[in-house]
Design an enzyme around this catalytic site. Sequence first.
Site, short mmCIF file in Angstrom:
data_model
loop_
_atom_site.label_atom_id
_atom_site.label_comp_id
_atom_site.label_asym_id
_atom_site.label_seq_id
_atom_site.Cartn_x
_atom_site.Cartn_y
_atom_site.Cartn_z
N SER B 17 -7.08 -8.52 39.48
CA SER B 17 -7.42 -9.93 38.64
C SER B 17 -8.91 -10.47 38.04
CB SER B 17 -6.83 -10.27 40.16
OG SER B 17 -5.67 -9.82 41.40
N ARG B 40 -14.13 -16.11 41.98
CA ARG B 40 -13.58 -15.78 42.99
C ARG B 40 -13.11 -17.61 43.80
NH1 ARG B 40 -12.33 -12.48 47.37
NH2 ARG B 40 -13.44 -10.43 47.19
N HIS B 43 -9.76 -17.06 40.98
CA HIS B 43 -8.69 -16.41 41.60
C HIS B 43 -7.85 -16.93 42.51
CE1 HIS B 43 -7.71 -12.82 45.10
NE2 HIS B 43 -7.15 -12.79 43.97
#
Lengths: 210, 210
Positions: B17, B40, B43
């Site tokens: 990812s 993050r 994500h």
Amino acid sequence: MTEYDYIRDGTAIYERSFAIIRAEADLSRFDAEEADVAIRMIHACGQVEAARHFVFSPGFVEAARTALKNGAPILCDAEMVARGVTQARLPANNEVVCTLRDPRTASLAAEIRNTRSAAAIDLWGERMAGAVVAIGNAPTALFYLLEKLRDGAPKPAAILGMPVGFVGAAESKDALAENSYGVPFAIVRGRLGGSAMTAAALNSLARPGL
Amino acid sequence: MTEYDYIRDGTAIYERSFAIIRAEADLSRFDAEEADVAIRMIHACGQVEAARHFVFSPGFVEAARTALKNGAPILCDAEMVARGVTQARLPANNEVVCTLRDPRTASLAAEIRNTRSAAAIDLWGERMAGAVVAIGNAPTALFYLLEKLRDGAPKPAAILGMPVGFVGAAESKDALAENSYGVPFAIVRGRLGGSAMTAAALNSLARPGL
């Protein structure tokens, strides 16, 4: 001295938010019930464009609403989804279950060679029968749910398939849409999704309107 | 019998990812530390395009990291934000506080004529001094926080201003960026934001890397 000009009334904020969404979003693909759910999902992510990725299978809203009214539990893959459910909206004081932090999950994950999110589903057991299942985080949880349904697990009343992300999210939702083993479903196609959108959909299914 | 082809290893999923995000996202505006946080946040929302709305004030990452290492509490506006913080990543077993469901919040809200989300901030009290404040849901909470800072409340070490939505979200974050009363901040401009992105930023600040 800076003065901040903003609406301080919660109900007024909701009303204006939903009015903006109705004005800006293309909801023409949805019936009135689906649109209600879609509006809350848009509200949760701040993007009217997200609506183009929403898919509701025929009868999904009715199936989920009826199950909740009849006291079905809500089975969630993530704590954030469970925590996002507004208890006061639940029509039958429904149980909201997340087994991710159950102490058995880690060893189960090693056993089935999958993620903890997937393993947590094994702990739902017979509660899956007639439940409203909400996958808002982990693609592996959705894939594993499909494997369990394929292998004869008890059927939920409805599935919200809304994991988010870059690896497996789109694929797991496509797989659900292709064969949901007869269970009505809602998905957000592609990478979008997440716990907030999933909880928002649950809150709308639990009680329509503001 | 349908076979589902997907990655079942959590670490491998994270790695892939983050690699996809690094390949697709434009992170050129960020330094290495900010990019870690940004990845993050991307994500969490599934959208590399979101990065263009991220703003980190100078010294924000350092200020937040140092505060957490030194044991600062994390003060959240929403239960979903608090629940999204991964306890195991916290460097000093930091307290994660959300006062929204405190029994005093409703009457306080009536008293200050604001939302419960705003009123909950009044219950943070002296804990605000040196804390990491995370607003991931309610624009009114961020506006009210600014009013309190204007009026001399104890200063946090860092503020994550990431409420989501259609009414006040963009405006509250613009107001923070215009005058943060000397507190380093991170925002997501416009309507985007939310509890998942906010918790993701906190998790990255708590411990860099996977």
